[in-house]
Design a protein around this motif. Structure first.
Motif, short mmCIF file in Angstrom:
data_model
loop_
_atom_site.label_atom_id
_atom_site.label_comp_id
_atom_site.label_asym_id
_atom_site.label_seq_id
_atom_site.Cartn_x
_atom_site.Cartn_y
_atom_site.Cartn_z
N GLN A 1 -2.44 -40.40 111.29
CA GLN A 1 -1.20 -39.94 111.94
C GLN A 1 -1.54 -39.28 113.28
OE1 GLN A 1 1.16 -36.81 110.07
NE2 GLN A 1 3.02 -37.68 110.97
N GLU B 1 -4.88 -37.43 112.37
CA GLU B 1 -5.29 -36.84 111.10
C GLU B 1 -5.47 -37.97 110.09
OE1 GLU B 1 -2.67 -33.85 109.42
OE2 GLU B 1 -3.89 -33.69 107.60
N VAL C 1 -5.43 -39.95 103.15
CA VAL C 1 -5.92 -40.97 102.22
C VAL C 1 -4.81 -41.55 101.35
CG1 VAL C 1 -6.57 -39.30 100.40
CG2 VAL C 1 -7.82 -41.44 100.59
N ARG C 2 -4.91 -42.82 101.02
CA ARG C 2 -4.02 -43.52 100.08
C ARG C 2 -4.88 -44.30 99.10
NH1 ARG C 2 -1.41 -40.66 102.87
NH2 ARG C 2 0.49 -41.06 104.01
N PRO D 1 -1.32 -39.33 98.32
CA PRO D 1 -2.30 -38.36 97.82
C PRO D 1 -1.73 -37.42 96.75
CG PRO D 1 -1.84 -38.04 100.16
CD PRO D 1 -1.20 -39.30 99.77
N ASN E 1 -9.05 -33.70 106.10
CA ASN E 1 -8.71 -32.64 105.14
C ASN E 1 -9.84 -32.42 104.14
OD1 ASN E 1 -5.68 -32.01 105.56
ND2 ASN E 1 -5.79 -34.25 105.61
N ASP F 1 -4.85 -25.09 107.63
CA ASP F 1 -3.74 -26.03 107.41
C ASP F 1 -2.60 -25.36 106.67
OD1 ASP F 1 -2.43 -28.44 107.40
OD2 ASP F 1 -3.79 -29.45 106.03
N ASP F 2 -1.39 -25.90 106.77
CA ASP F 2 -0.22 -25.47 105.99
C ASP F 2 0.04 -23.97 106.12
OD1 ASP F 2 -0.34 -28.05 105.07
OD2 ASP F 2 -1.04 -27.55 103.07
N ARG G 1 5.23 -27.57 107.88
CA ARG G 1 6.47 -28.31 108.15
C ARG G 1 7.72 -27.57 107.68
NH1 ARG G 1 8.78 -32.49 104.92
NH2 ARG G 1 7.01 -32.46 103.52
N GLU H 1 10.22 -33.85 113.58
CA GLU H 1 10.94 -35.11 113.35
C GLU H 1 11.99 -35.42 114.42
OE1 GLU H 1 12.51 -34.99 109.38
OE2 GLU H 1 10.54 -35.14 108.46
N TRP I 1 6.86 -37.23 112.50
CA TRP I 1 7.40 -38.58 112.59
C TRP I 1 7.95 -38.92 113.96
CZ3 TRP I 1 10.17 -38.60 107.16
CH2 TRP I 1 9.18 -38.62 106.18
#
Ligand code: C2E
Ligand code: CA
Ligand code: CA
Length: 314
Positions: A81, A95, A98-99, A110, A150, A212-213, A236, A272, A291
């Motif tokens: 992203q 960033e 993972v999928r 994730p 991450n 993060d976060d 976010r 967004e 986004w």
């Protein structure tokens, strides 16, 4: 034992006759399923059997056993992203997210396997694969585009994390200054002294470290003092409410100011809309992600972005 305090705890699984089973065998099996669920939810709790629990737990047990194979069989993929400079809106990095390309269930996010992989101990091998793959991909990108990876709290339990990162950098030839590692507060909460040492060893490699976060969890300011982070990523949940909530705007502004004072950059996550972008910029965030700028995408789709951004700066 004399002079020692021994703490014991218990988890309880409940199955009640006749609704949860007509025979003792079925009742005990269903109580056991409820107990398994109670332990999964953090122990010291009580859970009642519910219809459907069986199927969900079977699915979970199946996923547990498939995880290690998934790593060995190359079933994971990284999506990237974009990250942008808030002032110039220039692309600065990506960033890695993972999928799991699961053979039966399709592309899993994730949220469906990271925690599980921590619980069953697969996170070390998965984390190592993520680090190597992200560095290898980023080494092919034009300079100075950076990569953020991450790290899960469980990865800090192993002694060899700095070595693992150093080895991924060496194998890919990626400059350490192009790699940023993202950790959450829960990393600092779990095992602090060893963690701080590991963070310093990682930083000594020349990589940067982001919190993060930020704003979720305990949000203790002492965490920002415990290690000189390079970046704070504002969660976010604050950014998404900025248009309607003065409180959210005030919090984002305060964190951005704190970042400036402490010499840390601040990324607003989950931007967004244009209005949110304007507000995070006005309130002092230095970088943006969300986004509005791009969703996570496979490595193969990044070429178009590089072409567009070089055309813009040419
Ligand atoms: P995160 O590190 O906070 O990553 C950002 C998440 O927010 C990503 O979800 C991303 O797709 C999503 N996101 C980004 N911009 C927007 C937006 O504008 N709106 C909305 N609604 N969502 C947005 P994703 O990919 O599902 O990842 C979820 C979490 O899983 C990550 O949160 C991170 O904690 C964890 N994760 C992802 N990849 C890895 C990994 O490689 N290793 C570890 N340990 N954890 C990972
Ligand atoms: Ca992150
Ligand atoms: Ca985040």
């Amino acid at each position: 034992m004399q002079g020692h305090t021994i703490s014991i705890g218990s988890s309880i699984g409940l199955a009640v006759f006749p609704d949860d089973g007509q025979s003792s065998d079925i009742l005990i099996r269903n109580a056991d399923l409820a107990l398994y669920k109670a332990k999964m939810e953090g122990r010291g709790t009580c859970r009642s059997f519910e219809p459907g629990m069986d199927a969900r737990l079977q699915e979970r047990r199946q996923l547990e056993s498939e995880l290690a194979q998934g790593v060995a069989n190359d079933q994971f993929v990284l999506h990237y992203q974009p990250l942008h400079d808030a002032k110039t809106s220039k692309l600065t990095g990506f960033e890695a997210l993972v999928r799991w390309n699961h053979p039966r269930l399709g592309l899993l996010p994730p949220s469906q396997f990271i925690q599980l992989s921590e619980e069953v101990g697969v996170i070390d091998s998965l984390g190592e694969w993520i680090m190597r793959q992200a560095c290898a991909d980023a080494a092919k990108w034009p300079l100075p585009v950076k990569i953020a990876v991450n790290l899960s709290p469980a990865q800090f339990k192993q002694q060899g994390l700095p070595l693992q990162v150093a080895s991924a950098l060496a194998a890919s030839g990626l400059l350490p200054s192009r790699l940023e590692l993202e950790i959450t507060e829960s990393v600092l909460l779990a095992h602090s002294e060893h963690t701080i040492q590991t963070l310093h060893s990682l930083r000594d490699l020349g990589v940067s470290i982001a919190m993060d976060d930020f704003g979720t969890g305990y949000s203790s300011l002492s965490y920002l003092r415990s290690f000189p982070f390079d970046r704070i990523k504002i969660d976010r949940s604050f950014v998404s409410l900025m248009c309607e909530s003065g409180e959210s705007r005030a919090i984002v502004k305060a964190v951005a100011e704190l970042g400036t004072t402490l010499g840390m950059t601040t990324t607003a996550e989950g931007v967004e809309t244009e209005d949110q972008y304007r507000l995070v910029r006005e309130n002092g965030c230095t970088d943006v992600q969300g986004w509005l700028f791009g969703r996570p995408m496979p490595a193969s789709e990044l070429c178009t972005l590089f072409e567009q951004s070089s055309a813009l700066t040419a």
